[in-house]
Write an enzyme that holds these catalytic residues in place. Structure first.
Site, mmCIF file in Angstrom:
data_model
loop_
_atom_site.group_PDB
_atom_site.id
_atom_site.type_symbol
_atom_site.label_atom_id
_atom_site.label_comp_id
_atom_site.label_asym_id
_atom_site.label_seq_id
_atom_site.Cartn_x
_atom_site.Cartn_y
_atom_site.Cartn_z
ATOM 1 N N LYS A 14 14.572 -0.888 -38.632
ATOM 2 C CA LYS A 14 13.815 -0.806 -39.898
ATOM 3 C C LYS A 14 12.927 -2.023 -40.107
ATOM 4 O O LYS A 14 11.862 -1.911 -40.702
ATOM 5 C CB LYS A 14 14.775 -0.671 -41.090
ATOM 6 C CG LYS A 14 15.525 0.637 -41.133
ATOM 7 C CD LYS A 14 16.414 0.713 -42.353
ATOM 8 C CE LYS A 14 17.535 -0.295 -42.326
ATOM 9 N NZ LYS A 14 18.526 -0.111 -41.268
ATOM 10 N N HIS A 39 17.501 -8.121 -39.596
ATOM 11 C CA HIS A 39 16.338 -7.494 -38.975
ATOM 12 C C HIS A 39 15.558 -8.504 -38.160
ATOM 13 O O HIS A 39 15.398 -9.651 -38.545
ATOM 14 C CB HIS A 39 15.439 -6.755 -39.972
ATOM 15 C CG HIS A 39 15.549 -7.204 -41.376
ATOM 16 N ND1 HIS A 39 16.249 -6.503 -42.317
ATOM 17 C CD2 HIS A 39 15.063 -8.286 -41.991
ATOM 18 C CE1 HIS A 39 16.173 -7.148 -43.455
ATOM 19 N NE2 HIS A 39 15.465 -8.225 -43.288
#
Ligand code: IMP
Length: 442
Positions: A14, A39
Site C-alpha cells: 500500500k 511501509h
C-alpha cells in the site's frame, strides 16, 4: 476522494500504491492502525521506511494527516520525524488529530501479557501496544493527543489509568511500577514537541472538501485483519476496511467516491491464524526470497501462498471495491505454472464464500485453478516493460490479470512490477474514462 485499503492480510504494498495515488493530491490521510504498520517507499534511489507517518509525506505538495482513528506512540512519531529530516526531507506539512489516542508504556507491556495469557489463541501481534490502546479508547480510559496539551486533564486521566493498570499488572503477577510524575512529564514534553502539528483534523479536511481539494485516504493493515470482517480473533484492533476511512478521519461517507483495494499477485500473512493457500514448500520459500517477504515492522518472515480469490471476493464486497491495484506481479516470474484458489473444500462442502468460523477456515482445503506462468526478468527489465505499458507484459501475465478481473468483476487499474514509481503500469485513465462525470473520482 479515493480510499486505498489492503485487500488481504496487510503488507500488500500500500505504501507505494498510496504514494502513486498521491500524485496531484492535496491531502493524504491515515485513518486506522498505528506503528504496527510498516511501509517501504522507493524514490530516486532513496528508500524510506515508515510506520506511523502517511506514505504521501515525501511529496512536499501533499499535506499529510494522521486522523483520529489512528493510535500514536509519540516517541516513535518523533523518531520518524527525525528520520525524515535525516533523509533530507525538510519540507513537509503534517497535521495530527487531537482526537487520536496515545500509546503509553503500559500498553506495550499489556500487549505482551495478553498474548501470553491467550496461549494458542494469540494473534502474534507486533507488540506495539495497539490492542490495549484501542481497548482503552473503547473502555473510555484512553489518553488523546489533545490531552498531551492539557496538563490538568492529562494528570486526572493518567491517575485513573495507572490505578486500573496497576491492579491488572498485580493480577498478572507482575511487579512493574509506572511512575506517575515521570509519565506525565515525559508525555507533556512530547506533546509540546508535537504541538504545532496537533489540531482538529476533521475540520481541516471538511474545509478542504468544501474547497474542492483532492484527498487520498490511506488504510493500514488489510481487510482480513479487520476485527469485524477478518479472521477474528487473529486480527488487529482497528477497522481496516474502507468504511473506517470515514470514521477514522471525521468526514462523511458520501465524500468518498472511489475505493481501491491493494492485493499482491499472491498472498502473505504475518503472525498467527488460518491461511488456506499457505505454501509450506519450495515455491513458498521462493516467493518469500524473491519477494523479500520479511516484515517491515518486526522483521518476521512472512508466510507465503497462492492468490486466494475466495478471500479477495470477500474483500471486494465488504469494501465495495471499485478497482484493484495488483502488486508484486514480477515476483511470480520464472514459475512454469501459477495457481489461484477459486473455492475451499471444508466438511465435504465446496465453499465460495469466506467463512466467519475460524475452525472451518482452518480446515478449508483450497481448490486451485492452474494458469500458465511467465518469464523472470530483472527489476530494470520490469521497469522497462512498465514504461511500455500493459501490452508489453508477457501474454501469460496479461492473462493472469484478466483472470482476476473477470473472476472478481473488479478491474485492475494499477499493476506494480517493482518497488520504484517507474515500475508501475497505470491503467486508471483508460479504465475510468466513462466513469468520470457525476460518479467518477474527484
Ligand atoms: P497488532 O496489530 O500488533 O495487534 O497485531 C495483530 C495481528 O495483525 C498480528 O497477526 C500482526 O502480525 C498483524 N498485523 C498488524 N499490523 C500489520 C501490518 O501492517 N501488516 C501485516 N500484518 C499486520
Amino acid at each position: 476522494m479515493e480510499v486505498v485499503v489492503g485487500a488481504q492480510w496487510g503488507d500488500e504494498g500500500k505504501g507505494k500504491v498510496v504514494d502513486f495515488y498521491c500524485e496531484g493530491a492535496d491531502y493524504v490521510v491515515r485513518f486506522n492502525g498505528g506503528n504496527n504498520a510498516g511501509h517501504t517507499l522507493k524514490f530516486k534511489d532513496q528508500e524510506f521506511k515508515f510506520h506511523i507517518l502517511p506514505s504521501g509525506i515525501i511529496r512536499k505538495e501533499v499535506h499529510a494527516v494522521i486522523g483520529n482513528g489512528v493510535v500514536i506512540d509519540p516517541e516513535v512519531l518523533l523518531g520518524e520525524l527525525a528520520y525524515l529530516r535525516s533523509k533530507g526531507i525538510q519540507q513537509f506539512t503534517l497535521s495530527i488529530s487531537d482526537r487520536a489516542h496515545v500509546i503509553l508504556p503500559y500498553h506495550l507491556l499489556l500487549d505482551g501479557l495478553e498474548e501470553t495469557a491467550k496461549g494458542g489463541m494469540k494473534a502474534g501481534t507486533t507488540g506495539r501496544g495497539i490492542g490495549p490502546t484501542y481497548s482503552d479508547k473503547v473502555a473510555r480510559f484512553g489518553i488523546t493527543m489533545g490531552d498531551l496539551l492539557d496538563g490538568t486533564l492529562l494528570k486526572k486521566k493518567i491517575d485513573i489509568s495507572l490505578m486500573i493498570k496497576q491492579k491488572l499488572f498485580t493480577a498478572y503477577g507482575r511487579e512493574e511500577t509506572f511512575f506517575r510524575r515521570k509519565i506525565i512529564d515525559t508525555y507533556l514534553d512530547m506533546g509540546q514537541k508535537l504541538k504545532k502539528y496537533i489540531r482538529n483534523t476533521s475540520v481541516l479536511l471538511n474545509r478542504a472538501i468544501e474547497d474542492g481539494r483532492r484527498i487520498v485516504l490511506e488504510g493500514a493493515q488489510g481487510t482480513l485483519l479487520d476485527p469485524d470482517h477478518g479472521t477474528y480473533p487473529f486480527v488487529t484492533s482497528s477497522n481496516a476496511v474502507a468504511g473506517a476511512a470515514s470514521v477514522g478521519s471525521g468526514i462523511g461517507p458520501r465524500c468518498i467516491d472511489w475505493v481501491v483495494g491493494v492485493t499482491k499477485a499472491y498472498t502473505t500473512r504475518v503472525g498467527e491464524g488460518p491461511f488456506p493457500t499457505e505454501l509450506d514448500d519450495a515455491v513458498g520459500e521462493r516467493i518469500r526470497k524473491v519477494g523479500a517477504e520479511f516484515g517491515t515492522t518486526t522483521g518476521r518472515p512472512r508466510r507465503c501462498g497462492w492468490l486466494d480469490m475466495v478471500a479477495l471476493r470477500h474483500a471486494c464486497e465488504v469494501n465495495g471495491l471499485d478497482a484493484l491495484a495488483l502488486t508484486k506481479l514480477d515476483v511470480l516470474g520464472g514459475l512454469k505454472k501459477v495457481k489461484v484458489c477459486t473455492a475451499y473444500e471444508a466438511g465435504g462442502l465446496k465453499l465460495r464464500e469466506f467463512p466467519s468460523n475460524i475452525r472451518i477456515l482452518a480446515a478449508a482445503k483450497p481448490v486451485y485453478k492452474e494458469l500458465e506462468g511467465w518469464m523472470e526478468y530483472s527489476l530494470d527489465d520490469w521497469s522497462r516493460i512498465a514504461l511500455k505499458g500493459r501490452g508489453a507484459l508477457p501474454l501469460a501475465a496479461r492473462n493472469y490479470i484478466d483472470y482476476i478481473t473477470e473472476n472478481l468483476g473488479c478491474p485492475v487499474e494499477l499493476v506494480s512490477l517493482g518497488p520504484s514509481r517507474e515500475a508501475t503500469i497505470d491503467l486508471r485513465a483508460e479504465l475510468r474514462r466513462g466513469e468520470e462525470g457525476d460518479d467518477g473520482p474527484q
